[in-house]
Design a protein around this motif. Structure first.
Motif, PDB file in Angstrom:
ATOM      1  N   LEU A 122       1.388   4.776   1.153  1.00  0.00           N
ATOM      2  CA  LEU A 122       0.829   5.644   2.177  1.00  0.00           C
ATOM      3  C   LEU A 122       1.135   7.086   1.848  1.00  0.00           C
ATOM      4  O   LEU A 122       2.226   7.419   1.401  1.00  0.00           O
ATOM      5  CB  LEU A 122       1.433   5.287   3.537  1.00  0.00           C
ATOM      6  CG  LEU A 122       1.255   3.823   3.966  1.00  0.00           C
ATOM      7  CD1 LEU A 122       1.814   3.638   5.366  1.00  0.00           C
ATOM      8  CD2 LEU A 122      -0.197   3.418   3.896  1.00  0.00           C
ATOM      9  N   VAL A 168      -7.399   0.798   2.991  1.00  0.00           N
ATOM     10  CA  VAL A 168      -7.822   1.849   3.920  1.00  0.00           C
ATOM     11  C   VAL A 168      -7.483   1.454   5.355  1.00  0.00           C
ATOM     12  O   VAL A 168      -6.980   2.268   6.144  1.00  0.00           O
ATOM     13  CB  VAL A 168      -9.325   2.142   3.770  1.00  0.00           C
ATOM     14  CG1 VAL A 168      -9.791   3.118   4.848  1.00  0.00           C
ATOM     15  CG2 VAL A 168      -9.629   2.699   2.388  1.00  0.00           C
ATOM     16  N   VAL A 185       0.851  -1.187   0.000  1.00  0.00           N
ATOM     17  CA  VAL A 185       0.000   0.000   0.000  1.00  0.00           C
ATOM     18  C   VAL A 185       0.886   1.236   0.000  1.00  0.00           C
ATOM     19  O   VAL A 185       1.856   1.330   0.747  1.00  0.00           O
ATOM     20  CB  VAL A 185      -0.916   0.008   1.240  1.00  0.00           C
ATOM     21  CG1 VAL A 185      -1.686   1.305   1.315  1.00  0.00           C
ATOM     22  CG2 VAL A 185      -1.877  -1.168   1.180  1.00  0.00           C
ATOM     23  N   ILE A 198      -5.520   7.201  -1.457  1.00  0.00           N
ATOM     24  CA  ILE A 198      -4.898   5.912  -1.205  1.00  0.00           C
ATOM     25  C   ILE A 198      -4.792   5.129  -2.518  1.00  0.00           C
ATOM     26  O   ILE A 198      -5.748   5.092  -3.303  1.00  0.00           O
ATOM     27  CB  ILE A 198      -5.702   5.106  -0.166  1.00  0.00           C
ATOM     28  CG1 ILE A 198      -5.635   5.802   1.197  1.00  0.00           C
ATOM     29  CG2 ILE A 198      -5.196   3.672  -0.053  1.00  0.00           C
ATOM     30  CD1 ILE A 198      -6.423   5.116   2.264  1.00  0.00           C
ATOM     31  N   ARG A 234      -3.895   1.970   5.927  1.00  0.00           N
ATOM     32  CA  ARG A 234      -3.577   3.402   6.021  1.00  0.00           C
ATOM     33  C   ARG A 234      -3.920   3.959   7.396  1.00  0.00           C
ATOM     34  O   ARG A 234      -3.154   4.723   7.989  1.00  0.00           O
ATOM     35  CB  ARG A 234      -4.318   4.163   4.930  1.00  0.00           C
ATOM     36  CG  ARG A 234      -4.271   5.695   5.071  1.00  0.00           C
ATOM     37  CD  ARG A 234      -2.835   6.222   4.917  1.00  0.00           C
ATOM     38  NE  ARG A 234      -2.793   7.665   4.974  1.00  0.00           N
ATOM     39  CZ  ARG A 234      -2.677   8.360   6.096  1.00  0.00           C
ATOM     40  NH1 ARG A 234      -2.638   7.740   7.267  1.00  0.00           N
ATOM     41  NH2 ARG A 234      -2.625   9.678   6.062  1.00  0.00           N
ATOM     42  N   TRP A 265      -3.127   1.286  -4.273  1.00  0.00           N
ATOM     43  CA  TRP A 265      -2.625  -0.058  -3.980  1.00  0.00           C
ATOM     44  C   TRP A 265      -2.427  -0.798  -5.304  1.00  0.00           C
ATOM     45  O   TRP A 265      -3.067  -0.498  -6.299  1.00  0.00           O
ATOM     46  CB  TRP A 265      -3.607  -0.817  -3.085  1.00  0.00           C
ATOM     47  CG  TRP A 265      -4.938  -1.096  -3.725  1.00  0.00           C
ATOM     48  CD1 TRP A 265      -5.329  -2.220  -4.404  1.00  0.00           C
ATOM     49  CD2 TRP A 265      -6.078  -0.204  -3.759  1.00  0.00           C
ATOM     50  NE1 TRP A 265      -6.622  -2.092  -4.858  1.00  0.00           N
ATOM     51  CE2 TRP A 265      -7.104  -0.871  -4.477  1.00  0.00           C
ATOM     52  CE3 TRP A 265      -6.317   1.079  -3.248  1.00  0.00           C
ATOM     53  CZ2 TRP A 265      -8.356  -0.283  -4.699  1.00  0.00           C
ATOM     54  CZ3 TRP A 265      -7.554   1.650  -3.482  1.00  0.00           C
ATOM     55  CH2 TRP A 265      -8.558   0.974  -4.187  1.00  0.00           C
TER      56      TRP A 265
END
Length: 303
Positions: free
Chosen positions: A10, A184, A8, A24, A187, A26
């Motif tokens: 960030l 999410v 991910v 966000i 994050r 990914w």
């Protein structure tokens, strides 16, 4: 999905100390393919993509509404939408949380198949593991910022996840949505409640498909300006929490098809709810906002 966490991307610090909108991304193999159009919309697409990289979203949407074929609207529908959407972007421009948010539209209209997923997430001040979570699937045309801004205005105490998925979320996959939720959570760095799955128009059909495949992943389903597809009716679990809201002037409402489908679904899933907005067409979210939001508030779980 443990493999997802280390990849991910960030953005910003891990701690969130005020209402903000977080972008966000990914890695994914489930992003939407590039949009395809027929003439005359296809002839406008190169100019539109150029504008996406140079203009603010408010100007981009105004341009799209001046060429309604890009959004599959009639000229009359575009004319009706134009002042309503313009007012929403005026409010966005003065919002501390939203005024500087980068648009998701360039991603939605990407020329090449994306290798990453994208979501904009509204995170309220003081969000924790008990904060309600709303996952919203946008309608046809892309993930417009005004969708999330409107929801945050009325449900600002919720984490509002708005995944971007091309221009048509009716075909969004459960894998893409699950990746989004996992990203999410990574994050935020903490567990989240099961999200309410909400879909608008095309997103409502996509939400029905995902909910019937994975009802255990969501608190409930809410469809706006959409109806349960015939081939999915018998796939709703008996304990499903599903609600549908539509404009009274919609063709599927006036024909009686909406009432027929909801009636059949209630026989299979008795907790199903529905509401028809009087004297409203497909765009009642903007034209009848107060009544619509009041009904949605009744359907959402209590914090």
């Amino acid at each position: 999905m443990r493999w997802l966490l280390p990849i991910v991307l960030l953005h910003g610090a891990m701690s969130l100390c005020a209402d903000e909108v977080v972008r966000i991304t990914w890695k994914t193999a489930h992003a939407a393919p590039p949009p395809e159009f027929r003439p005359p919309a296809s002839d406008l697409l190169p100019m539109f993509r150029l504008a996406l990289n140079t203009l603010p979203e408010s100007a981009i949407v105004a341009l799209a509404l001046s060429q309604p074929s890009l959004l599959s609207l009639t000229p009359a529908q575009a004319a009706k939408m134009r002042p309503l959407v313009a007012e929403r972007y005026t409010q966005i421009s003065s919002s501390p949380a939203y005024s500087g948010v980068e648009s998701a539209l360039p991603y939605c209209f990407a020329e090449k198949h994306p290798l990453e997923g994208l979501a904009l997430v509204h995170v309220p001040d003081g969000a924790d593991a008990r904060t309600p979570v709303l996952l919203f699937l946008h309608g046809y045309g892309g993930s417009f910022l005004w969708y999330q801004h409107l929801l945050a205005e009325h449900f600002g105490n919720s984490i509002i996840i708005c995944p971007a998925y091309g221009i048509n979320t009716s075909t969004i996959s459960g894998e893409y949505v699950e990746e989004c939720v996992q990203a999410v959570g990574a994050r935020l760095g903490r567990p989240m409640l099961k999200p309410v799955l909400m879909g608008l128009s095309a997103g409502g059909f996509g939400a029905c498909d995902i909910y019937t495949r994975h009802p255990e992943r969501f608190d409930r389903l809410i469809c706006i300006a959409a109806y349960p597809p015939e081939d999915l009716l018998e796939k709703f679990p008996r304990v499903a929490k599903a609600a549908f809201i539509a404009g009274g002037e919609e063709h599927f409402v006036k024909s009686g098809d909406f009432a027929r489908r909801i009636g059949k679904l209630r026989q299979l899933a008795p907790l199903t709810q529905q509401f028809t907005v009087p004297q409203a067409d497909h765009f009642f979210l903007l034209t009848h906002t107060a009544l619509t939001m009041a009904r949605l508030r009744e359907w959402l779980p209590r914090p």
